[in-house]
Design a protein around this motif. Structure first.
Motif, PDB file in Angstrom:
ATOM      1  N   SER A   1       5.434   0.826   7.699  1.00 38.59           N
ATOM      2  CA  SER A   1       4.533   0.810   6.546  1.00 38.59           C
ATOM      3  C   SER A   1       3.599   2.011   6.613  1.00 38.59           C
ATOM      4  O   SER A   1       3.419   2.621   7.674  1.00 38.59           O
ATOM      5  CB  SER A   1       3.713  -0.489   6.516  1.00 38.59           C
ATOM      6  OG  SER A   1       2.914  -0.608   7.686  1.00 38.59           O
TER       7      SER A   1
ATOM      8  N   ASP B   1      -2.997   0.461   0.889  1.00 41.98           N
ATOM      9  CA  ASP B   1      -1.628   0.947   1.054  1.00 41.98           C
ATOM     10  C   ASP B   1      -1.526   2.426   0.708  1.00 41.98           C
ATOM     11  O   ASP B   1      -2.255   2.944  -0.135  1.00 41.98           O
ATOM     12  CB  ASP B   1      -0.673   0.156   0.160  1.00 41.98           C
ATOM     13  CG  ASP B   1      -0.552  -1.292   0.582  1.00 41.98           C
ATOM     14  OD1 ASP B   1      -0.844  -1.588   1.757  1.00 41.98           O
ATOM     15  OD2 ASP B   1      -0.180  -2.129  -0.264  1.00 41.98           O
TER      16      ASP B   1
ATOM     17  N   ALA C   1       2.626   6.780   0.728  1.00 44.06           N
ATOM     18  CA  ALA C   1       3.894   6.511   1.393  1.00 44.06           C
ATOM     19  C   ALA C   1       4.962   7.487   0.907  1.00 44.06           C
ATOM     20  O   ALA C   1       5.124   7.685  -0.294  1.00 44.06           O
ATOM     21  CB  ALA C   1       4.340   5.078   1.118  1.00 44.06           C
TER      22      ALA C   1
END
Length: 275
Positions: free
Chosen positions: A220, A244, A247
């Motif tokens: 992750s 988050d 990515a």
């Protein structure tokens, strides 16, 4: 292999039982007429990518060479990147296995935040006693109790079971718990004499390595924001939050087997981050 090659390899052609001998097409050189196998599209993309990067690097290196005024001077040099090395010796002391004793500046705050991110994402956090010891080492004293209570509510028996662990946070026999955080870079967003807000961009691994694991190790990407305060001669965490990303697009590498993953975690140690 072409259709004709397959037939030759089987010892016959057209069902006659006869064989054919392929003569070299390149004259005296028996390899001159050999046919080349087709490269995969992935290899072609890789080669093209390398060539493009090489051309860009050469162009950048040669930029301004024809203009004497563009020579490297203090005023023309680019600014130092946020995560560039400082040249200072890394911290030498440790508390509960966590580096301590950072410099009282932005560089020290970034080093502290990176190492604290590693500690907070470690497998030791699933053990109550070890978790409390980590918090005692990296949190400002006035906030330790709050952090302990908050994380006790997070690391519940139900959560441990969802990860694949036993309810008490221990690892089932025959499995290896993988929980690691690797800082990719740091950025100071606010700073004063005794306070600093640092963002740490991280990649993380979490899961159980072992045959028949229902919670295999996954990757992750996330960013941790820490508000740090200079307390008792070192940087300590006041607040901590996480979001988050950013990515990247996942690659197409083959996923490693359970045994290979467990072996890697056991053999490869972590890093101490310092600038």
């Amino acid at each position: 292999m072409s259709l004709g090659d397959e037939r030759e390899a089987s010892g016959g052609y057209g069902g006659t039982g006869q064989t054919r001998t392929r003569l070299p097409d390149g004259g005296a050189d028996p390899y001159g007429g050999a046919r080349r196998g087709r490269s995969s599209s992935r290899s072609l993309v890789t080669v093209v990518g390398v060539v493009v990067l090489l051309i860009a690097a050469i162009a950048f290196a040669n930029r301004g060479n024809d203009d004497p005024s563009s020579a490297d001077t203090p005023q023309n040099k680019p600014e130092t990147a946020p995560t560039a090395p400082s040249g200072q010796r890394p911290v030498q002391s440790k508390k509960t296995g966590i580096p301590t004793g950072y410099t009282h500046d932005k560089t020290g705050a970034q080093s502290a935040a990176a190492n604290y991110a590693v500690a907070l994402g470690s497998a030791e956090m699933f053990d109550k006693a070890k978790r409390d010891a980590i918090l005692q080492a990296i949190i400002v004293p006035s906030r330790v109790a709050d952090f302990e209570a908050k994380l006790d509510r997070a690391y519940t028996p139900a959560f441990n079971k969802n990860v694949g662990l036993n309810e008490d946070g221990s690892t089932p026999k025959g499995y290896t718990l993988v929980s690691r955080t690797s800082p990719i870079g740091t950025k100071v967003t606010q700073t004063s004499t005794d306070k600093a807000t640092v963002e740490v961009w991280c990649s993380g691994l979490l899961g159980l390595a072992g045959e028949n694991s229902t919670n295999p190790v996954t990757n992750s990407w996330f960013t941790i924001t820490m508000q740090l305060q200079w307390t008792d001669g070192d940087w300590k965490i006041v607040t901590h939050s996480q979001k988050d990303g950013p990515a990247p697009i996942p690659g197409d590498e083959r996923a490693s087997g359970a045994e290979e993953m467990a072996k890697a975690v056991q053999e490869y140690g972590g890093f101490t981050y310092a600038r």
